[in-house]
Motif scaffolding. Structure first.
Motif, short mmCIF file in Angstrom:
data_model
loop_
_atom_site.label_atom_id
_atom_site.label_comp_id
_atom_site.label_asym_id
_atom_site.label_seq_id
_atom_site.Cartn_x
_atom_site.Cartn_y
_atom_site.Cartn_z
N UNK A 21 0.82 -1.21 0.00
CA UNK A 21 0.00 0.00 0.00
C UNK A 21 0.85 1.26 0.00
N UNK A 26 -2.79 4.21 5.00
CA UNK A 26 -4.09 4.20 5.63
C UNK A 26 -3.93 4.65 7.08
N UNK A 29 -3.41 2.64 10.47
CA UNK A 29 -2.22 1.95 10.95
C UNK A 29 -1.30 2.84 11.76
N UNK A 30 -1.62 4.10 11.81
CA UNK A 30 -0.78 4.98 12.62
C UNK A 30 -1.24 4.90 14.07
#
Ligand SMILES: Nc1nc2c(c(=O)[nH]1)N[C@H]1C(S)=C(S)[C@@H](COP(=O)(O)OP(=O)(O)OC[C@H]3O[C@@H](n4cnc5c(=O)[nH]c(N)nc54)[C@H](O)[C@@H]3O)O[C@H]1N2
Ligand SMILES: Nc1nc2c(c(=O)[nH]1)N[C@H]1C(S)=C(S)[C@@H](COP(=O)(O)OP(=O)(O)OC[C@H]3O[C@@H](n4cnc5c(=O)[nH]c(N)nc54)[C@H](O)[C@@H]3O)O[C@H]1N2
Ligand code: SF4
Ligand code: SF4
Ligand code: SF4
Ligand code: SF4
Ligand code: SF4
Ligand SMILES: [Mo]
Lengths: 832, 227, 447
Positions: A21, A26, A29-30
């Motif tokens: 990705x 996205x 995911x942080x």
């Protein structure tokens, strides 16, 4: 919370995903908040109240070893297990598996309520049912059969090693009129060697603690012994520095296993030739006159030439060995150098007390009984039977009888049916019909031989070498009920799964164990109330027995009641004592002098209370038994020439179709792959290993063993055991094959890389472990890996070596011949 | 001050790994699963070192259990930038998990490679959480852990002894690995106290310590095999 | 002055990239930025999941991050140290070089200095270094030394930039506020010049010991442990030599690139490259001398653990990296640089690239094989960096390129006023200096 096994993979996939990705990050995911936060579970843990600590004594049920344990509970939940120092089997020690019992108890993949099959058999789809429905379905099957006198159409495979459960199962089967009671291979006790020479089925007890010279023909007692912890203790005793000379342990094995690594000397031997080597040693004892002439003259038969009642001359053991097993020949058979044979013989004859023991490597072969017999005879040659540092036979535990069953005619008739499978294949001389013969019979005979099969705590599809036959049989039998904890390989092909308690949730009896120098009984008791909707297998039998056979035959409220009855009989016998802190040697000496009748318990209640508290009962009195108790042969002596075998062969031979009796006899022998004839056959001798594989195609021999962390595969339900399955050699969650550096080079195998192992049965892949502690030409693997259905932790881990092993049995006892299958190896080209 | 130490008799030790299992159960050591352990990420407070000597057919194999040696002069604590690993006032080399910044310098500095790292957040099925030992804290991702000589047991034993107004006895403080060992190869106690068995054993002529030349002064003493 | 006038400045070419910002730079910058964002995304997976996303394991618990840390810090020696030495030795040919060298230092040091943080399992607890910091830990020495070096080298970079910034301000180059702010009211008075020169001199003297100490201290994180292959007393100077070595190579590469891109052939002449590359050759020889000493001591002593590590480097899984290092750091530079015919710009570019790669391999060869061979036998593990680690390596490189690009678009990469000064005063200075070197025979005769 994420689920485990799957989660490990998810992580990796996630990374791959993350790579793909790329820039399109996205936001999800942080998870920086995740980083800063205290993990939820840590919080939960921290806020849990300071629990109340209690300790309960029970008996470990992770293997038949039967060690006494103390369970630490916090607020009633077991959190830690240690050995019960009072318990005579293990005296406070345990093996690795004890500690992971909680992973069985709380295993997320346990069957949590009764299950009924949905769709076709073996698909693995289940429907939840209530216990009422489940038990009704069982009695619905049983009732009509019993009332029609067709109880023989009900079969049972039992793998529960509790002596009480075994007795109850047999009683139950008798009650319904079925002869088709089978026991799992794990309950087989190998006593053929003793049977051949002494005519009794007892297991010999080796007094290793007092022995000065132990000639060990392949027994991996530290790992695979009936009770490995007991042997660990003996070993420790052996190694405690004392004033006298150190005891010597000589390991004769084709590979260095855990026991071998602790031996003083390793003698690499060709698999399946342990018998030949012991005969070579017998030769040295004979020619150097190092044997016990007095013992042999007074107590044995068949050593010297004799005439039988038909006045035929027989040469006897002495001349037989002298003319057939001279060192040069034995060296050729076994691969053990001549000088070593001579040395071993001299040492064995002069170090006193000495003992020769055999097991595992020498036993699980097609010639196992003959090998073990030859080894066992070495003990008679030096006259160490019933001697300190030699061999004893443990006195029996006080008997316990279930009520006499009064069977009606119909049931008696049903009971007299032949056992299914007895008409299939070769009859075993001393062994029973095997589960695999049973299965073969089911699939090869058209009739509905068996209508209902009950499997208790046994996993033949995983353990058997003839998996396909068993699978087909389970599919053919209309109604298969599985009593167990997991949807294992066998359970998957059943119609009903009745989930049972784990050992931490139930009340049961353990012991007596053969191989221990004292008789004992351990008490297993619940340390936590059942956490799922499970039942104890014993209760299922009692309940169904009440409804199908008659409540008068099952006068117990529950299995617990039966356990109490068992303890009562123990109390009434007046023998032995509840184990206690004072079970130390001095106290025992004192009791021996005073007599071992125990009057200290006022009532049964107080006896029971103490027993429950301390965890067991034992009787450690001097194990010496009367000669006539242990020599129950035709001659009343220890036989080098086995009249027991002569008689048994005679009886079995008649069962084979044929013309002359000599032909029948020969046909029987050749179908058993026994090559010796005449006197040679009835004397300890060497038989050549049998394998289907041609040596040209399959040049190597496969040997196997069980690991302390997994035994025959039960450890696989516990992630901690898989994580440390090969901890000694740095292997985790995998199978490996051991191979000598020279052999590895020959076949281009590289360390830590995958290889194929192939036999006439199939092929599997495992990691190579190049190891100088194994004979060239041998492949060694551990049993118990490669489950295909055993919950999230065990499934798909490693390879199942029983896929390779040929379905052969020891010619006399029907012990599976796990060692000696011919195999070949090759490099795995794809994959790293 | 007591000098807590361990003696492992290699004459008796069979390499059965009961100590490893006991330690994991007592100290809530997490499992990492197949893929992770394949690449060397498994955590072991007590591990087993295999020594294979010689060539076929003269081969000797020995398995050596290896906890943290609680060095008298520990190279690991020296390098820790935040005193997250340190020698406590009982002489035990301790870890403060919630302070560790995860630099792994101590792992690198320990000459015996006894320290493990939590590469990921330790995972266990919820069902297993309740059987964790409440006396030992669960670790989080990114921190180093190792054998503590079961120091929580010492704490407990001290409190108990104080409560009963008596001195600490040898039997009061024994680690889990010792408790499990079926051959009694492991002996634990105070090296300074002549009433303790370790006091006598460490003077044995079979006694040696791992790589003594490094000057770390390990408090785990091995007794060599007698051959 | 107007822009047109400005364009007539003979050194206008040095200002051109700043005044006329082209689209090319924007595109390049955009690409670099996109790559950088991706690498930061990869880093975020490490933050959220843990260091498990790397290829690290036990016993190899340090890998790329530490390797790159040492490597970048090494590269950072290009600048300040070299520039200071050249300034101090009054080498006239230094003038077009120093600025670039100093920029490298400042940027790479910032990047390198972040690596230990990337390497932390718990970066969120970084402040524990302040709360509980133990000065006994070599890691703290690093923190201190790097902070110090970074401060000194940015100041040392900034000071000589002031006159150039003031020029940009005066020319009305945008953004005004930036140049206004950074020029610190510079008007070029004699007094200001005097103060500036004093300041530069002081910094120049200070920065040399700091630079040496930084790399010595970095070597200490290894040599203070008892690991075979690390526990060595020559690690300090060995690391410093390596650092200068790789620093010069990096500087040469940067010079070659800017010469080409900004058409600076008139400023960066072959002679500059040849002088610098001679220095590179000397460092290469010094490096091999240290390497040889290091290994010979190990091999001669033959201590088993030491030997195991050395043999592992020579023949183990990482052997191509070891021999690659020898080829890159010694064979290639020596062949090229000791041969007049090969010592062209291209030749020097090849040699410098080889050295940069070789020095990176050296760092890897120090960190990984020692850890792979612990004193106590355990199951052998091999370290293969994961995608995340590669990404973060890339992050370091892109950050460097991006920062340099940015710098070159706002400030001249060559110190213009020093060039001008050189034209004006350099010749006389040198003449006077050379005269002053001459033996005093005349005077004696006269007297
Ligand atoms: N760690 C570990 N423990 C295990 C297991 C494991 O895999 N790993 N497996 C468990 C299982 S499944 C089983 S079945 C048991 C194995 O237990 P068993 O099947 O009973 O086999 P052994 O304990 O190996 O042998 C039993 C006894 O027979 C004796 N014996 C040897 N030769 C002869 C002979 O010729 N005649 C007679 N009569 N006796 C002889 C041996 O000395 C031994 O004391 O171990 C259990 N315990
Ligand atoms: N090829 C091959 N075959 C063998 C052997 C071998 O070594 N190789 N060994 C033979 C020997 S020695 C043995 S012992 C047998 C073993 O044969 P089994 O006794 O069948 O052993 P498993 O298959 O491990 O376990 C059977 C089932 O018991 C259930 N179970 C597990 N733990 C518990 C528990 O705590 N309580 C209850 N109630 N159920 C539990 C699980 O559902 C499991 O599927 O195999 C025999 N067959
Ligand atoms: S040998 Fe191990 S698994 Fe078997 S009973 Fe004893 S402790 Fe339990
Ligand atoms: S438990 Fe005891 S015998 Fe087993 S490996 Fe550990 S120290 Fe050795
Ligand atoms: S063994 Fe290692 S971790 Fe333990 S105290 Fe010594 S140096 Fe530290
Ligand atoms: S990993 Fe933790 S304990 Fe180890 S040195 Fe770093 S901060 Fe200290
Ligand atoms: S002392 Fe405690 S923590 Fe250390 S290895 Fe033994 S059980 Fe584990
Ligand atoms: Mo078994």
């Amino acid at each position: 919370m994420k689920k485990n096994k799957i989660h490990y993979i998810t992580r990796r996939n996630f990374l791959k995903l993350a790579g793909l990705t790329a820039g399109g990050a996205t936001a999800g995911h942080f998870l920086f908040s995740d980083l800063m936060a205290v993990p939820q579970k840590v919080l939960e843990k921290a806020t849990r109240s300071i629990g109340k600590e209690t300790w309960v004594n029970t008996v470990c049920g992770q293997c038949p070893g039967g060690c006494g344990i103390s369970v630490r509970r916090i607020d009633g939940i077991p959190v830690y297990i240690k050995g019960n120092p009072m318990f005579p089997v293990n005296r406070g020690g345990v093996c690795p598996m004890a500690h992971t019992s909680m992973e069985v108890l709380f295993n997320p993949d346990r069957v949590k309520n009764p299950l009924k099959r949905l769709g076709t058999k073996g698909r693995g789809d289940w429907e939840d049912v209530s216990w009422e429905q489940a038990l009704n379905s069982l009695s619905e099957k049983l009732q009509p059969l019993i009332s029609k006198g067709e109880g023989y159409k009900i079969a049972m495979i039992n793998g529960d090693n509790s002596p009480l459960m075994r007795a109850l199962s047999q009683y139950w089967m008798k009650g319904i009129g079925s002869p088709n009671y089978f026991e799992d291979e794990n309950l087989l006790e190998n006593s053929t060697a003793v049977q051949l020479s002494q005519g009794i089925k007892d297991t010999p007890v080796y007094d290793l603690a007092n022995s000065k010279y132990i000639l060990n023909f392949g027994s991996n007692f530290l790992e695979e012994g009936l009770s490995p912890v007991y042997y660990q203790q003996l070993y420790s005793h052996l190694r405690t520095p004392r004033r006298e000379k150190k005891a010597v342990l000589v390991q004769i094995d084709s590979q260095i296993n855990l026991t071998g690594s602790n031996a003083d000397r390793w003698i690499p031997i060709h698999p399946g030739t342990h018998g030949a080597l012991s005969l070579g040693i017998a030769y040295i004892l004979i020619v150097n006159e190092l044997y016990d002439k007095d013992f042999i003259q007074k107590n044995t038969f068949g050593f010297s030439p004799f005439k039988d009642k038909n006045n035929r001359e027989h040469m006897g053991f002495e001349s037989f060995v002298k003319s057939n097993y001279y060192p040069e020949k034995v060296a050729e058979i076994t691969g053990v150098p001549t000088e070593m044979i001579i040395l071993l013989g001299k040492e064995f004859g002069t170090h006193k007390p000495a003992v020769a023991i055999s097991d595992d490597a020498s036993r699980y072969t097609t010639n196992g009984s003959f090998s073990q017999w030859a080894v066992y005879c070495l003990n008679a040659m030096i006259g160490n039977i019933q001697k300190k540092g030699g061999i004893y036979f443990t006195p029996p535990t006080p008997e316990f009888h279930l009520p006499e069953l009064s069977l009606d005619k119909q049931t008696q008739k049903s009971l007299s049916h032949p056992k299914v499978g007895s008409e299939i294949g070769v009859p075993s001389i001393f062994g029973d019909v095997t589960i695999d013969q049973f299965a073969e019979a089911i699939i090869s005979i058209d009739d509905d031989l068996i209508d209902t099969l009950i499997i208790v705590d046994s996993n033949p599809i995983f353990n058997s070498r003839n998996k396909e036959a068993i699978r087909q049989a389970l599919h053919k039998i209309k109604n298969v009920i599985y009593l167990g904890m997991f949807v294992d390989e066998t359970a998957k092909h059943c119609d009903y799964i009745f989930p049972v308690h784990s050992y931490l949730e139930k009340m049961d009896i353990s012991g007596p164990k053969s191989g221990l120098i004292f008789s004992h009984i351990g008490l297993q008791r619940p340390v936590i109330s059942p956490i799922f909707d499970t039942k104890q297998a014993g209760d299922i039998l009692i309940e169904s027995g009440k409804s199908a056979i008659g409540s008068q035959h099952f006068p117990w409220k529950s299995y617990k009641d039966l356990v109490r009855k068992r303890l009562e009989s123990l109390y009434k016998s007046g023998e032995g004592a509840v184990i206690s802190k004072s079970s130390d040697p001095e106290w025992i000496e004192y009791l021996k002098v005073r007599g071992w009748k125990v009057q200290q318990y006022e009532t049964f209640k107080s006896f029971q209370k103490l027993l429950v508290k301390n965890g067991g009962w034992w009787n450690p009195i001097d194990p010496t038994r009367l000669k006539k108790e242990i020599f129950q042969t035709k001659t009343g002596k220890f036989e080098f020439y086995s009249t027991t075998l002569e008689k048994a062969l005679g009886e079995k031979a008649i069962n084979v179709e044929g013309s002359t009796s000599q032909e029948k006899h020969n046909r029987l022998l050749s179908s058993l792959h026994i090559s010796a004839r005449g006197d040679d056959l009835l004397l300890p001798h060497h038989e050549i290993l049998y394998s289907f594989g041609r040596p040209e195609e399959f040049p190597l021999l496969l040997t196997v063993s069980q690991l302390l962390t997994n035994r025959d595969g039960k450890g696989a339900s516990q992630p901690s055991m898989m994580e440390m399955v090969g901890i000694q050699i740095g292997k985790h969650w995998k199978s490996w094959i051991e191979i000598n550096p020279d052999t590895a080079r020959e076949y281009g195998l590289r360390d830590n890389k995958l290889a194929w192992v192939e036999s006439s049965n199939g092929r599997i892949q495992a990691e190579v472990r190049i190891f100088p502690g194994i004979r060239p030409g041998i492949i060694h693997m551990a049993l118990g890996m490669g489950h295909t259905s055993y919950g999230r932790f065990g499934t798909g881990i490693g390879a199942n070596v029983t896929d390779l092993i040929e379905n052969n049995y020891d010619s006399l006892s029907n012990t599976p011949a796990l060692n000696g299958t011919r195999v070949k190896v090759s490099r795995v080209l794809t994959g790293v | 001050m007591p000098s807590w130490g361990m003696v492992i008799d290699l004459n008796k030790c069979t390499g059965c790994a009961a100590c490893v299992s006991a330690c994991r159960s007592e100290n809530n050591v997490p499992n990492v699963g197949p893929e992770e352990s394949q690449i060397g990420r498994a955590l072991f407070w007590m591990d087993i070192v295999e020594v294979v000597e010689g060539e076929y057919p003269d081969v000797r194999v020995q398995y050596i259990p290896r906890p943290c040696f609680h060095c008298e002069n520990p190279p690991c604590t020296k390098v820790c930038p935040v005193r997250s690993t340190y020698k406590n006032n009982e002489g035990l080399v301790a870890q403060i998990y919630h302070r560790c910044i995860g630099c792994r310098y101590c792992m690198v500095a320990c000459p015996y490679t006894v320290k493990s790292f939590n590469w990921y957040e330790p995972e266990r099925p919820e069902e297993f959480l309740q059987t964790c030992n409440p006396d030992v804290s669960l670790r989080m991702k990114g921190v180093v852990e190792k054998c503590s000589f079961c120091s929580h047991r010492l704490q407990h034993a001290r409190e108990q002894a104080k409560f009963e107004s008596r001195a600490l006895k040898e039997a009061d403080y024994q680690p889990a690995c010792k408790e499990a060992c079926p051959t009694s190869a492991i002996v634990f106690g105070d090296f300074e106290n002549e009433n303790h068995e370790v006091y006598r054993l460490k003077k044995s002529n079979r006694a040696f310590r791992m790589q003594e030349d490094l000057g770390t002064e390990p408090k785990v003493v091995y007794l060599s095999r007698e051959d | 002055m107007t822009l047109d006038e400005f364009k007539k400045d003979p050194d206008y070419i040095l200002y051109k990239p700043i005044v006329e910002k082209g689209r090319g730079a924007l595109i390049l910058g955009g690409i670099l930025f996109a790559i950088f964002v991706w690498t930061m995304y990869m880093y975020s997976t490490q933050i959220s999941l843990g260091l498990g996303v790397t290829g690290l394991n036990r016993p190899i618990s340090w890998g790329f991050y530490i390797v790159n840390f040492v490597f970048f810090i090494g590269i950072s020696h290009a600048g300040t140290l070299i520039s200071a030495i050249l300034r101090l030795s009054k080498a006239e040919w230094r003038r077009p070089i120093t600025r670039m060298a100093e920029v490298i230092t400042a940027i790479v040091l910032a990047i390198g200095g972040l690596h230990p943080i990337i390497d932390l399992g718990r970066p969120d607890r970084m402040l524990n270094l302040l709360y509980y910091g133990r000065l006994q830990s070599p890691l703290l020495w690093d923190v201190t030394a790097i902070t110090c070096y970074f401060t000194a080298s940015t100041v040392y970079l900034f000071l000589p930039m002031i006159p150039d910034i003031a020029r940009l301000r005066d020319m009305g180059v945008r953004p005004h506020w930036l140049y206004n702010f950074l020029s610190w009211g510079w008007t070029g008075t004699e007094k200001q010049k005097h103060i500036l020169e004093r300041a530069i001199t002081i910094m120049m003297v200070m920065v040399i010991p700091i630079a040496v100490s930084v790399h010595t201290v970095i070597s200490f994180i290894f040599s203070m442990t008892l690991q075979p292959g690390w526990h060595s007393t020559i690690f300090g100077p060995y690391f410093v030599v390596g650092a200068i070595f790789s620093g010069i190579a990096a500087l040469l590469l940067v010079m070659i690139i800017f010469r080409k891109v900004f058409h600076l052939e008139g400023y960066l002449k072959l002679i500059h490259f040849q002088f610098l590359s001679t220095l590179l050759l000397i460092m290469s020889l010094l490096w091999i001398y240290f390497t040889f000493s290091e290994y010979l001591t190990g091999i001669y002593g033959g201590e088993p653990h030491e030997m195991k590590t050395i043999l592992y480097k020579f023949t183990g899984e990482y052997w191509p990296l070891f021999w690659g290092m020898i080829i890159c750091n010694f064979i290639i530079p020596v062949i090229i640089l000791s041969n007049k015919k090969l010592k062209t710009i291209t030749g020097i570019a090849v040699a410098s690239s080889a050295v940069v790669i070789g020095m990176w391999l050296e760092r890897l060869n120090i960190v990984v094989p020692s850890l792979a061979n612990p004193r106590l036998h355990m199951a052998h593990q091999i370290y293969l960096p994961s995608l995340v680690e590669w990404a973060l390596f890339l992050a370091g490189l892109t950050a460097f390129a991006l920062a340099f690009l940015l710098f070159s678009k706002f400030f001249p990469v060559i110190s213009v006023w020093e060039i001008k000064e050189g034209r004006k005063e350099g010749l006389e200075d040198v003449k006077a200096r050379i005269e002053s070197y001459q033996p005093d025979t005349n005077i004696e005769l006269e007297g």
